[in-house]
Design a protein around this motif. Structure first.
Motif, PDB file in Angstrom:
ATOM      1  N   TRP A  44       0.882  -1.230  -0.126  1.00 22.07           N
ATOM      2  CA  TRP A  44       0.005   0.145   0.195  1.00 22.07           C
ATOM      3  C   TRP A  44       0.714   1.278   0.062  1.00 22.07           C
ATOM      4  O   TRP A  44       0.567   2.193  -0.626  1.00 22.07           O
ATOM      5  N   GLU A  45       2.057   1.224   0.670  1.00 22.19           N
ATOM      6  CA  GLU A  45       2.866   2.530   0.838  1.00 22.19           C
ATOM      7  C   GLU A  45       3.498   2.833  -0.583  1.00 22.19           C
ATOM      8  O   GLU A  45       3.267   4.168  -1.172  1.00 22.19           O
ATOM      9  N   LYS A  46       3.633   2.072  -1.442  1.00 23.67           N
ATOM     10  CA  LYS A  46       4.215   2.076  -2.896  1.00 23.67           C
ATOM     11  C   LYS A  46       2.974   2.664  -3.540  1.00 23.67           C
ATOM     12  O   LYS A  46       3.158   3.485  -4.486  1.00 23.67           O
ATOM     13  N   VAL A  47       1.902   2.146  -3.421  1.00 26.49           N
ATOM     14  CA  VAL A  47       0.822   2.480  -4.395  1.00 26.49           C
ATOM     15  C   VAL A  47       0.273   4.165  -3.785  1.00 26.49           C
ATOM     16  O   VAL A  47      -0.142   4.953  -4.692  1.00 26.49           O
ATOM     17  N   ARG A  52       0.284   9.949  -4.989  1.00 23.79           N
ATOM     18  CA  ARG A  52       0.553  11.128  -4.742  1.00 23.79           C
ATOM     19  C   ARG A  52       1.569  11.678  -5.757  1.00 23.79           C
ATOM     20  O   ARG A  52       1.287  12.875  -6.112  1.00 23.79           O
ATOM     21  N   TYR A  53       2.306  10.981  -6.293  1.00 26.08           N
ATOM     22  CA  TYR A  53       3.460  11.461  -7.493  1.00 26.08           C
ATOM     23  C   TYR A  53       2.531  11.858  -8.763  1.00 26.08           C
ATOM     24  O   TYR A  53       2.622  12.882  -9.218  1.00 26.08           O
ATOM     25  N   VAL A  54       1.385  10.989  -8.975  1.00 27.99           N
ATOM     26  CA  VAL A  54       0.509  11.371 -10.091  1.00 27.99           C
ATOM     27  C   VAL A  54      -0.121  12.674  -9.997  1.00 27.99           C
ATOM     28  O   VAL A  54      -0.213  13.488 -10.597  1.00 27.99           O
ATOM     29  N   LEU A  55      -0.645  12.651  -8.659  1.00 31.50           N
ATOM     30  CA  LEU A  55      -1.647  14.003  -8.660  1.00 31.50           C
ATOM     31  C   LEU A  55      -0.809  15.388  -8.304  1.00 31.50           C
ATOM     32  O   LEU A  55      -1.371  16.460  -8.824  1.00 31.50           O
ATOM     33  N   GLU A  56       0.562  15.066  -8.058  1.00 34.38           N
ATOM     34  CA  GLU A  56       1.206  16.350  -8.071  1.00 34.38           C
ATOM     35  C   GLU A  56       2.057  16.661  -9.424  1.00 34.38           C
ATOM     36  O   GLU A  56       2.500  17.773  -9.416  1.00 34.38           O
ATOM     37  N   ASN A  57       1.973  15.707 -10.438  1.00 36.64           N
ATOM     38  CA  ASN A  57       2.978  15.860 -11.495  1.00 36.64           C
ATOM     39  C   ASN A  57       2.307  15.621 -12.535  1.00 36.64           C
ATOM     40  O   ASN A  57       2.709  15.983 -13.887  1.00 36.64           O
ATOM     41  N   VAL A 136      -1.388   6.264 -12.886  1.00 42.15           N
ATOM     42  CA  VAL A 136      -1.007   5.188 -11.879  1.00 42.15           C
ATOM     43  C   VAL A 136      -0.336   3.906 -12.427  1.00 42.15           C
ATOM     44  O   VAL A 136       0.654   3.616 -12.075  1.00 42.15           O
ATOM     45  N   ASP A 137      -1.131   3.467 -13.378  1.00 40.18           N
ATOM     46  CA  ASP A 137      -0.627   2.124 -13.875  1.00 40.18           C
ATOM     47  C   ASP A 137       0.633   2.272 -14.450  1.00 40.18           C
ATOM     48  O   ASP A 137       1.418   1.415 -14.503  1.00 40.18           O
ATOM     49  N   PHE A 138       0.752   3.344 -15.370  1.00 40.19           N
ATOM     50  CA  PHE A 138       1.881   3.631 -16.179  1.00 40.19           C
ATOM     51  C   PHE A 138       3.372   3.595 -15.227  1.00 40.19           C
ATOM     52  O   PHE A 138       4.030   2.912 -15.297  1.00 40.19           O
ATOM     53  N   VAL A 139       3.087   4.245 -13.891  1.00 41.65           N
ATOM     54  CA  VAL A 139       4.142   4.756 -13.336  1.00 41.65           C
ATOM     55  C   VAL A 139       4.672   3.397 -12.390  1.00 41.65           C
ATOM     56  O   VAL A 139       5.895   3.025 -12.573  1.00 41.65           O
ATOM     57  N   LEU A 140       3.577   2.639 -12.060  1.00 46.94           N
ATOM     58  CA  LEU A 140       3.813   1.414 -11.415  1.00 46.94           C
ATOM     59  C   LEU A 140       4.550   0.350 -12.121  1.00 46.94           C
ATOM     60  O   LEU A 140       5.649  -0.082 -11.740  1.00 46.94           O
ATOM     61  N   TYR A 147       7.814   8.997 -17.137  1.00 49.62           N
ATOM     62  CA  TYR A 147       6.329   9.457 -16.694  1.00 49.62           C
ATOM     63  C   TYR A 147       6.040  10.689 -17.143  1.00 49.62           C
ATOM     64  O   TYR A 147       4.977  10.968 -17.759  1.00 49.62           O
ATOM     65  N   ILE A 148       7.107  11.590 -17.063  1.00 51.88           N
ATOM     66  CA  ILE A 148       6.819  12.954 -17.647  1.00 51.88           C
ATOM     67  C   ILE A 148       6.619  13.110 -19.094  1.00 51.88           C
ATOM     68  O   ILE A 148       5.754  13.885 -19.411  1.00 51.88           O
TER      69      ILE A 148
END
Length: 165
Positions: A44-47, A52-57, A136-140, A147-148
């Protein structure tokens, strides 16, 4: 200047009249089965950190409309395993999206995403949810690599095919 003040006041009245969603409302909606569920084979921590990363970037307009305006805030409630995308007006604080993280095992996480009833909730909210899940799927899957470039390319494609209004 007068137009922007009038707009803020009108927006506040409209949102107040059409309903607001508090954190308690979101928890009740989740308990009542009004959530979209997605499962990930990661802790869960990784997800949580990926969301968080996606929402911010993210460069996607439906997501930016919820996270990058003067009226938006993201509340990270790590100990409660919740992220809330908030919409702030003159007289209210409204939850537009609540994302709950439930560890099902050391390597499996259940996401319960609940949509609120804000003014922005009526504008491309479903598209924003789809884009969040996609990114999120892409980043994981790619461990964050590229990602950018991915979100920027998708943003340009989105702007050409379906302009945000």
């Amino acid at each position: 200047m007068k137009k922007s003040i009038a707009f803020v006041l009108i927006l506040s009245v409209v949102v107040t009249v059409f309903g607001c969603a508090t954190p308690q409302d979101m928890a009740q909606k989740k308990a009542g089965g009004e959530a979209i569920h997605v499962y990930y084979d990661y802790p869960w921590e990784k997800v949580y950190e990926t969301y968080r990363y996606v929402l911010e970037n993210s460069a996607m307009e439906p997501i930016l409309a919820r996270t990058s305006t003067p009226f938006s805030r993201i509340k990270y409630l790590t100990y409660q395993k919740v992220i809330m995308v908030m919409f702030y007006g003159v007289t209210f604080r409204d939850v537009e999206l609540a994302i709950y993280f439930t560890p099902e095992s050391d390597k499996r996480t259940k996401i319960s995403l609940v949509k609120g009833l804000t003014m922005l909730g009526t504008v491309n909210q479903d598209e924003a949810v789809r884009e969040i899940f996609d990114e999120v799927d892409f980043v994981l899957k790619n461990k964050g690599q590229g990602y950018i470039e991915y979100t920027t390319a998708n943003s340009a494609k989105y702007d050409l095919e379906k302009p945000f209004k």
